[in-house]
Design an enzyme around this catalytic site. Sequence first.
Site, mmCIF file in Angstrom:
data_model
loop_
_atom_site.group_PDB
_atom_site.id
_atom_site.type_symbol
_atom_site.label_atom_id
_atom_site.label_comp_id
_atom_site.label_asym_id
_atom_site.label_seq_id
_atom_site.Cartn_x
_atom_site.Cartn_y
_atom_site.Cartn_z
ATOM 1 N N ASP A 182 0.921 -1.298 -0.081
ATOM 2 C CA ASP A 182 -0.001 -0.045 0.052
ATOM 3 C C ASP A 182 0.824 1.241 0.091
ATOM 4 O O ASP A 182 1.733 1.004 0.482
ATOM 5 C CB ASP A 182 -0.935 -0.064 1.342
ATOM 6 N N ASP A 202 -0.891 -2.797 -4.493
ATOM 7 C CA ASP A 202 -1.743 -2.701 -3.792
ATOM 8 C C ASP A 202 -2.519 -1.455 -3.842
ATOM 9 O O ASP A 202 -2.235 -0.567 -4.885
ATOM 10 C CB ASP A 202 -1.535 -3.307 -2.079
ATOM 11 N N ASP A 203 -3.217 -1.145 -2.749
ATOM 12 C CA ASP A 203 -3.948 0.328 -2.641
ATOM 13 C C ASP A 203 -2.922 1.378 -2.765
ATOM 14 O O ASP A 203 -2.010 1.402 -2.099
ATOM 15 C CB ASP A 203 -4.788 0.414 -1.535
ATOM 16 N N HIS A 224 -3.858 -1.366 -7.070
ATOM 17 C CA HIS A 224 -5.513 -1.529 -6.510
ATOM 18 C C HIS A 224 -6.194 -0.352 -6.607
ATOM 19 O O HIS A 224 -7.101 -0.388 -6.377
ATOM 20 C CB HIS A 224 -5.480 -2.357 -5.387
ATOM 21 N N ARG A 255 -12.521 2.662 -5.269
ATOM 22 C CA ARG A 255 -13.448 1.462 -4.510
ATOM 23 C C ARG A 255 -13.703 2.011 -3.003
ATOM 24 O O ARG A 255 -13.069 2.549 -2.525
ATOM 25 C CB ARG A 255 -12.343 0.434 -4.572
ATOM 26 N N LYS A 257 -14.912 -0.090 0.073
ATOM 27 C CA LYS A 257 -15.061 -1.652 0.524
ATOM 28 C C LYS A 257 -15.294 -1.633 1.915
ATOM 29 O O LYS A 257 -14.358 -1.320 3.025
ATOM 30 C CB LYS A 257 -13.795 -2.311 0.211
#
Length: 363
Positions: A182, A202-203, A224, A255, A257
């Site tokens: 991240d 990743d994020d 991501h 996103r 989540k």
Amino acid sequence: MFTHAFRQFVFTAAVLAVVSAIPTEELEERSSCTISSVSTASSISSCSSVTISAFTVPSGSTLSLSPKSGATITMAGDITFAKTSSDGPLFTIDGDDITFNGAGYSFDGNGADYWDGEGTDGGVDKPHPLLKFKGSGTYSDFTVLNSPAQAISIGNSDGLVFDSITVDNSDGDTDDLGANTDGFDVSADDVTIKNSVVKNQDDCLAINDGSSIVFEDNTCSGGHGISIGSISSDNSVSDVTISGNTVKDSMYGLRIKVKASATDASVSDITYSGNTITGIDKYGVLITQSYPDDDGTPGTGGPISDINFTGSTTTITVGDDAKRLTIDCGACSGTWDFSKLKITGGSEGTVDSDDATISGGSY
Ligand SMILES: *[C@@H]1O[C@H](CO)[C@@H](O)[C@H](O)[C@H]1NC(C)=O
């Protein structure tokens, strides 16, 4: 004969002589100090100006800075972290009203020494996060290179601004070895991240908890995308603005989540404006309460309200195998203004917005 009073006089004079022998500069506040090792970092509490010169943080050590309120800190070389089995963060800074200028230098986490494709779920232990920021002030112009897992964590903020930060974990793309890298993980109020670049797996941004958060004019690639969450029980995210960002070649664009299992959680008042997103291979926009599933059986313990795409148009182009917009709500409400959202490419997703009414937009 020596009287008690005379002995007392001799003793007092001796003490005074010792005290006056201490150099005056150590009794006074030092204005400028240099950090050139882990041990020199522990003595900066009275320094209003601090220079960090190049050095390596040895295996088994971590670096912790508690600067004086209002201090200016300037990097004059790279900080390298030797491979270690210490838990992260390997670097922590906590101070009020700090002005930190990285001057283009790096924090090098030597990620390749750890990467095995398993991230923080298995394999080699990876210290994470690499860097942790608390307190208040402005941090600018440094690079985080090759973090073993998560790069930057922001917590306990009284107003933190990050400007022109680069997180470059692109070496982790080789053989898909970098994971859970991240860029910015935020669990804090009053945080702005701008003009920054994240290349990772990743994020780019993950906001796990907090309010009054701005993420603007950043560029994300390889990972991501830009995320609110994942939201766990007892965590709430509100009043977030995501604007003017570029996301390229990523799994998701935008996103939200919420874990299916979350309770006493919420997401509200999220505004997206003027983001440009291309090369998405899963979902252009995914708003879900079924995490870790993308589109599964949603929970109801983390309601989502007030999600808007307004201001300038957010333009998203997704790849052939990707979905444009999927919403998977168990508990969503309000009128969501999507009038400035335009998604093209791929295929239509599934929109199940529960009690939320979505107006406008093309997706
Ligand atoms: C989002 O849009 C709705 C509908 O126009 C509006 O009522 C709400 O105040 C907006 N929320 C934010 C955070 O701007």
